[in-house]
Design a protein around this motif. Sequence first.
Motif, PDB file in Angstrom:
ATOM      1  N   ARG A  48      -6.534   0.936   2.757  1.00 31.40           N
ATOM      2  CA  ARG A  48      -5.651   0.214   1.841  1.00 31.40           C
ATOM      3  C   ARG A  48      -5.251   1.168   0.729  1.00 31.40           C
ATOM      4  O   ARG A  48      -6.043   2.016   0.321  1.00 31.40           O
ATOM      5  CB  ARG A  48      -6.353  -1.019   1.276  1.00 31.40           C
TER       6      ARG A  48
ATOM      7  N   PRO B 225      -2.589  -2.728   3.037  1.00 25.19           N
ATOM      8  CA  PRO B 225      -3.014  -1.896   4.159  1.00 25.19           C
ATOM      9  C   PRO B 225      -1.998  -0.768   4.404  1.00 25.19           C
ATOM     10  O   PRO B 225      -0.782  -0.991   4.369  1.00 25.19           O
ATOM     11  CB  PRO B 225      -3.058  -2.875   5.337  1.00 25.19           C
TER      12      PRO B 225
ATOM     13  N   SER C  51      -5.975   5.850  -1.913  1.00 29.04           N
ATOM     14  CA  SER C  51      -6.645   4.819  -1.122  1.00 29.04           C
ATOM     15  C   SER C  51      -7.476   3.954  -2.038  1.00 29.04           C
ATOM     16  O   SER C  51      -7.955   4.400  -3.083  1.00 29.04           O
ATOM     17  CB  SER C  51      -7.518   5.459  -0.050  1.00 29.04           C
TER      18      SER C  51
ATOM     19  N   GLY D 115      -3.158  -2.328  -3.209  1.00 28.89           N
ATOM     20  CA  GLY D 115      -4.177  -2.676  -2.222  1.00 28.89           C
ATOM     21  C   GLY D 115      -3.608  -3.127  -0.896  1.00 28.89           C
ATOM     22  O   GLY D 115      -4.183  -3.950  -0.201  1.00 28.89           O
TER      23      GLY D 115
END
Lengths: 192, 810
Positions: free
Chosen positions: B359, B339, B308, B337
Amino acid sequence: MGMDPSSDLVRRCADGDPLAFDCLVREYMNTVLGLAYNYVGNFHTAEDLAQETFVQAFQSISSLRDGNRFKVWLLRIARNKCIDYIRRNPRWLSIDQDQDLHKEVALKTKVDPALDRDDRADFSEADLLTALNSLRQDYREIFIMKHVDNLSYREIADLLGMTVSAVGEKLYRVRSMIRERLIETRPGSSAS
Amino acid sequence: MSCANYLPLISRQLDGELTFSERNEIERHLAGCAGCRATQDLWRRQGTVLRGFLGKAALDESFVRKVRLARESATPTAKPSARWMPGSVVRWAQAIAALAIIAFLVAQFFPGAARYSIATVINPGEGLQVRSSGASAWMPTIAGAQLLAGDWIRNPQASAALIQLRDSSQVTLQQGTLAEIQDGPEDSAGQVLLLRGSVVSEAQSEGRNVQVRTAAGRVAGGNARFEVQVRNLSIPRLMLSDDNSEVLTGSIMPLSGVNVEKGVVRVEAAARTRDVTAGAAAFFTPSQLAVLQDYQRDAQSISVTLKSDPAIIRGGGLVSALLATDAGLHVQVRANGVPLRRLLESTTGEIVVGGEGFRVTGSLAYPVYSRQEDVVAAIGTQLGLPISLKQAVNSRTASLPSRVPLVSEAQPSSEFTIRRSAQGLLSFNFRGVSASQVFRNLRSEDVELPQLAIEDEWIPITAEASNLEPRQVLPWLEKELGMVVRDANSSVRVVHVGTPERGTRAQIPFTSTVDAAPIVAEAQIDSAGLPHSASAAGLPADSSRWWTGARSFDPMVSGGMPNLTLSDGILFGRAPGLGAGTASTASASGRLTGAQRGSRSGSRHITWPVLSSAEIAAFTVTNTSPQRIRTLWNGYDNGGRLVVQQEIVVEANTSLNLVSGRDLPQISADGGHWETVSDSPISGTGDVIIDRDLAAAVESESLPPVWEFDSNRLGSDGRLWFVNPSEEMARFVLAVISGDDAMVSQQVFLAPHMGMLWSFESLLAIHPDLGNVIPGSTIVIQAMEGSIAAGLRANAATTPARGKKGEWVH
């Protein structure tokens, strides 16, 4: 009897005016849909059959001599389409007709329906559909022809090959049967 | 005459079929007979109710278009057939019979010259359907029906259907299969062009007598049993820009696989030919072919190196590719990055539920024949999130008109592009993309679409549109494609992203779970509405505790007594060592008005601004339902970055008081905020303890478009705050209204989850004229795009202002 406004559209259509047929489709599409739904029990298939009905009607509209009879003629095509469909798809022939006949006989043996009535009109749509679906297909058909297609006794008689008086008698019988089933399903009623 | 004799007349009366005398007679009877009037009413309602039911499915103008297109395709000249004369029917019948005999003879002696039977339906299952070559409609078929070259068959039902080819070889069609019956090469008993789904072939003769052709290649086998599957593989590329615009492009590649159970089959694809033996499998696209001896084992080789990435709040993207390696065909995805939801949508093509705010960066690689369940579970394991495929229900179903032409040849790879502008407008271009892929790609752009009818999923779509709002896409599809939407439940698969298990730590900052029980102790809350009374017995005498209480404060509590009875509202507790003075203070904090509490029914989303990182804030959430509710608290800094996340369980009929720095981490930035997300509605109130003033808790599941504040409240120390609690860019206009005149206005953009905290001075910095606020004027915030939560906090005692939709604001 005045001239059916459809007759002019039928004439224009036979003369090759494609927009005229669109008007006829608009006028009768929900009538045909209601009739087909009665046979097949789902709107998706009913719409397919309605579409086939109109395509066939368009292809053979020149054979219709009396434009005033377009509605009955169209519904006859639709009815034949539905019957063909049911013949090819036996799944829809699962109604227990013996049981229906039994209930019908039981209904006729009641001495006076007015003596034991519970005619509160507070039934739901689901109640009505359940009651309607428990009837024989030809009973449902005549009920829909009257209430959805808004056909006269004469038109129904023409379409189903019955006499006018038989249409009236059958509609009375259907209404009574639906009423009985609605009363039976009410909470606290003793279903017979 | 008894009532029973009148009932048939009543029936005919309702139908308008009585004579004049009969009508008079029945009306006289009805006037004096309540029973018959009731029957008449019931019978009348039978028709009304039925018409109402059928009216729900009433056809509209799109049906007229469908009929028009159907009749045009059925009769190229688009003219009714010629009128025939009486007596010609017999001649027509004779002519048709003669033609049938000729056609039969031609078929027997010149097989290539006419359509003739390729296969026979052995078992139609629950609903095998056939569409004859040139016909416009699908028809159900029955056992024994003959299938001709050029006929299309489809099996939308759950049960399999079985057909038999000329040499007694059998082909089973699984659910969702769409295929065309073809003549095939000379050495074949028949060929199936498989466009969708899967077939199992049981070839009886030697040679290559059963041929299954797909968009990717051809499979042929004799004396063998093999299963062929086809599906589309999406290879997307997603570019997200900082200004919230994005471009999603990709190609849809036909992918086929054959799994051989018995015998040997020959695969022709990618300009190569390979024999595949029993126990092995082959997967192929138009350009790649891989044969695997143990593909089920290889299917487990899923590689995930995702992590993440809380640092990235905008921008990012992903690229993907199909790679042929020694281990077979693999899809490789590289994310930067992006989502998490977009990654899952790209990987599975399914709707994603949950997972907002995550993300991820890293890579993902999986064999094309991996089960989707395994892929998403592997992603979840890596990220510390439970991710699974679940069944859901979509209450609306879309179907495409049957006039959409069937493709008689295999579809080449198709391509698509979807652009989203910074303002959220969509432009798209699909070229030969299957309808199901069109729906999936549009859904990933937050377009709400119904479930596509299973039999229409394969239909190729070529469409182009520009600058549509997401809500305009569905009407556009209905108009341009003749798509029809109706209410009908259908089962759909969704990817469900859960919240981390209690006590586990996700890769984004994730603090330990707070258990509600120690805080609320034995507090009793009236669940009939928001609490008007509360009692807390047996609270520990620990002075560091905070607890729920009442607005009308019982002085007994000032002594730190463990037993107290409170009434009329919510108390926010007391700080250590503040003693009796706290009691009156806390009482003052009951500026929460009854109107505010009473008007709220709860929300699944609550926004709480952090007005000052130096303040100790208290957040009170109340669960008036009989079930415990899990809430997820997402903490954002003033730049919209998700900096902390915490799960808190609120027990049934319980109010829970949370204090920043103790139960929730401090968000170390003025202007940050918390967003509480729950599956069931909860209500919330907020307070700032030290300043003894009211902070806000805006129930933000549904926000009003307009907020109004009395400018007098701003003063020199007041602060105006705004939060965009959604995933979309918000745009609003701030205006100062005096009388009917707007003195000044300013347009402001707020990125997703971004907050702003404005003092009087910062308003001046935005626009000098904002300093000329006339006392008594109104500050109006009007959302133009998206939605915002807003509030005005004044240090002086104030009363809440009212939003235009009747919501109370602070």
